[in-house]
Design a protein around this motif. Structure first.
Motif, mmCIF file in Angstrom:
data_model
loop_
_atom_site.group_PDB
_atom_site.id
_atom_site.type_symbol
_atom_site.label_atom_id
_atom_site.label_comp_id
_atom_site.label_asym_id
_atom_site.label_seq_id
_atom_site.Cartn_x
_atom_site.Cartn_y
_atom_site.Cartn_z
ATOM 1 N N LYS A 125 11.912 -0.058 0.182
ATOM 2 C CA LYS A 125 12.856 -1.146 -0.102
ATOM 3 C C LYS A 125 13.402 -1.736 1.180
ATOM 4 C CE LYS A 125 14.747 -0.020 -4.624
ATOM 5 N NZ LYS A 125 15.966 0.449 -5.313
ATOM 6 N N GLU A 126 13.766 -0.856 2.112
ATOM 7 C CA GLU A 126 14.325 -1.336 3.375
ATOM 8 C C GLU A 126 13.283 -2.113 4.174
ATOM 9 O OE1 GLU A 126 16.699 1.513 5.520
ATOM 10 O OE2 GLU A 126 16.039 0.636 7.409
ATOM 11 N N LYS A 127 12.078 -1.582 4.196
ATOM 12 C CA LYS A 127 10.999 -2.230 4.950
ATOM 13 C C LYS A 127 10.682 -3.619 4.398
ATOM 14 C CE LYS A 127 6.224 -1.573 6.326
ATOM 15 N NZ LYS A 127 5.053 -0.705 6.210
ATOM 16 N N LEU A 128 10.735 -3.726 3.073
ATOM 17 C CA LEU A 128 10.377 -4.991 2.447
ATOM 18 C C LEU A 128 11.578 -5.900 2.222
ATOM 19 C CD1 LEU A 128 7.723 -3.680 -0.071
ATOM 20 C CD2 LEU A 128 7.348 -4.765 2.133
ATOM 21 N N LYS B 116 11.258 13.767 -1.195
ATOM 22 C CA LYS B 116 10.200 12.843 -0.784
ATOM 23 C C LYS B 116 10.275 11.482 -1.475
ATOM 24 C CE LYS B 116 7.821 15.999 1.560
ATOM 25 N NZ LYS B 116 7.308 15.954 2.870
ATOM 26 N N TYR B 117 10.291 11.523 -2.812
ATOM 27 C CA TYR B 117 10.164 10.285 -3.591
ATOM 28 C C TYR B 117 11.311 9.319 -3.325
ATOM 29 C CZ TYR B 117 9.323 7.221 -7.568
ATOM 30 O OH TYR B 117 9.086 6.134 -8.357
ATOM 31 N N ASP B 118 12.535 9.810 -3.481
ATOM 32 C CA ASP B 118 13.693 8.939 -3.300
ATOM 33 C C ASP B 118 13.764 8.398 -1.876
ATOM 34 O OD1 ASP B 118 14.318 9.407 -5.917
ATOM 35 O OD2 ASP B 118 15.968 10.788 -5.496
ATOM 36 N N GLN B 119 13.451 9.247 -0.911
ATOM 37 C CA GLN B 119 13.457 8.821 0.484
ATOM 38 C C GLN B 119 12.410 7.729 0.725
ATOM 39 O OE1 GLN B 119 12.475 11.929 3.212
ATOM 40 N NE2 GLN B 119 12.820 10.685 5.011
ATOM 41 N N LYS B 120 11.241 7.939 0.184
ATOM 42 C CA LYS B 120 10.151 6.980 0.366
ATOM 43 C C LYS B 120 10.478 5.650 -0.318
ATOM 44 C CE LYS B 120 6.101 6.801 2.264
ATOM 45 N NZ LYS B 120 5.980 6.831 3.707
ATOM 46 N N VAL B 121 11.065 5.704 -1.507
ATOM 47 C CA VAL B 121 11.456 4.473 -2.205
ATOM 48 C C VAL B 121 12.470 3.703 -1.361
ATOM 49 C CG1 VAL B 121 12.717 3.575 -4.207
ATOM 50 C CG2 VAL B 121 10.927 5.274 -4.532
ATOM 51 N N ALA B 122 13.435 4.406 -0.800
ATOM 52 C CA ALA B 122 14.441 3.746 0.034
ATOM 53 C C ALA B 122 13.792 3.119 1.272
ATOM 54 C CB ALA B 122 15.514 4.750 0.446
ATOM 55 N N GLU B 123 12.834 3.822 1.861
ATOM 56 C CA GLU B 123 12.136 3.284 3.037
ATOM 57 C C GLU B 123 11.348 2.024 2.681
ATOM 58 O OE1 GLU B 123 11.345 7.621 5.134
ATOM 59 O OE2 GLU B 123 9.649 6.302 4.710
ATOM 60 N N SER C 96 0.827 -1.212 0.000
ATOM 61 C CA SER C 96 0.000 0.000 0.000
ATOM 62 C C SER C 96 0.858 1.259 0.000
ATOM 63 C CB SER C 96 -0.936 0.004 1.204
ATOM 64 O OG SER C 96 -0.194 0.007 2.399
ATOM 65 N N GLU C 97 2.031 1.204 0.622
ATOM 66 C CA GLU C 97 2.924 2.374 0.625
ATOM 67 C C GLU C 97 3.399 2.704 -0.788
ATOM 68 O OE1 GLU C 97 5.542 0.679 3.720
ATOM 69 O OE2 GLU C 97 5.566 2.756 4.450
ATOM 70 N N PHE C 98 3.750 1.674 -1.531
ATOM 71 C CA PHE C 98 4.214 1.895 -2.900
ATOM 72 C C PHE C 98 3.092 2.460 -3.769
ATOM 73 C CE2 PHE C 98 5.016 0.541 -7.282
ATOM 74 C CZ PHE C 98 6.245 1.137 -7.482
ATOM 75 N N LYS C 99 1.900 1.920 -3.607
ATOM 76 C CA LYS C 99 0.769 2.430 -4.381
ATOM 77 C C LYS C 99 0.481 3.885 -4.028
ATOM 78 C CE LYS C 99 -1.397 -2.025 -5.097
ATOM 79 N NZ LYS C 99 -2.486 -2.935 -4.745
ATOM 80 N N LEU D 93 2.703 6.022 -2.941
ATOM 81 C CA LEU D 93 3.806 6.792 -3.523
ATOM 82 C C LEU D 93 3.580 7.026 -5.014
ATOM 83 C CD1 LEU D 93 6.590 8.071 -3.131
ATOM 84 C CD2 LEU D 93 7.581 5.827 -3.623
ATOM 85 N N VAL D 94 3.129 6.020 -5.713
ATOM 86 C CA VAL D 94 2.860 6.162 -7.152
ATOM 87 C C VAL D 94 1.737 7.177 -7.386
ATOM 88 C CG1 VAL D 94 1.983 4.946 -9.190
ATOM 89 C CG2 VAL D 94 3.729 3.886 -7.753
ATOM 90 N N ARG D 95 0.713 7.134 -6.540
ATOM 91 C CA ARG D 95 -0.382 8.119 -6.677
ATOM 92 C C ARG D 95 0.142 9.538 -6.458
ATOM 93 N NH1 ARG D 95 -3.506 4.124 -4.205
ATOM 94 N NH2 ARG D 95 -3.051 4.949 -2.135
ATOM 95 N N SER D 96 1.008 9.711 -5.473
ATOM 96 C CA SER D 96 1.599 11.026 -5.212
ATOM 97 C C SER D 96 2.430 11.503 -6.393
ATOM 98 C CB SER D 96 2.494 10.988 -3.969
ATOM 99 O OG SER D 96 1.770 10.671 -2.828
ATOM 100 N N LYS D 97 3.242 10.608 -6.937
ATOM 101 C CA LYS D 97 4.087 10.969 -8.082
ATOM 102 C C LYS D 97 3.224 11.339 -9.287
ATOM 103 C CE LYS D 97 6.132 8.053 -10.951
ATOM 104 N NZ LYS D 97 5.711 8.555 -12.225
#
Length: 98
Positions: A92-95, A83-90, A9-12, A14-18
């Protein structure tokens, strides 16, 4: 791994935000650009008014269109870097990715 990231859900979110910021900035750019083009097409008298010496109204407005495009690009890059790069890193790390 890929499926896990894509279905989170976090990735989805993030994609909506982008997509939202991309759409907003694209629409704003189109309004500015085509507004200038329509001004050229339908109100040449306004654009040809002299401001100072050989400089007419169209020149600063044309430069403004270019500057606004740079500003919109800067807004997207700043958002992406902050925001975007930070969120992507989070995500990836979480998963468990790298």
């Amino acid at each position: 791994m890929k499926e896990k990231i894509l279905s989170s859900s976090e990735f989805k979110s993030l994609v909506r935000s982008k997509n939202a910021i991309s759409l907003i900035l694209t629409m704003a750019e189109l309004v500015v650009y085509f507004g200038f083009v329509l001004l050229i097409a339908y109100n040449k008298e306004f654009l040809s008014q002299k401001i100072y010496g050989p400089v007419n109204v169209g020149i600063p407005i044309g430069i403004g269109v270019i500057v606004v495009s740079w500003i919109f690009t800067g807004i997207y890059v700043a958002w992406s870097n902050k925001k975007y790069d930070q969120k992507v890193a989070e995500i990836k790390e979480k998963l468990g990715g790298e």
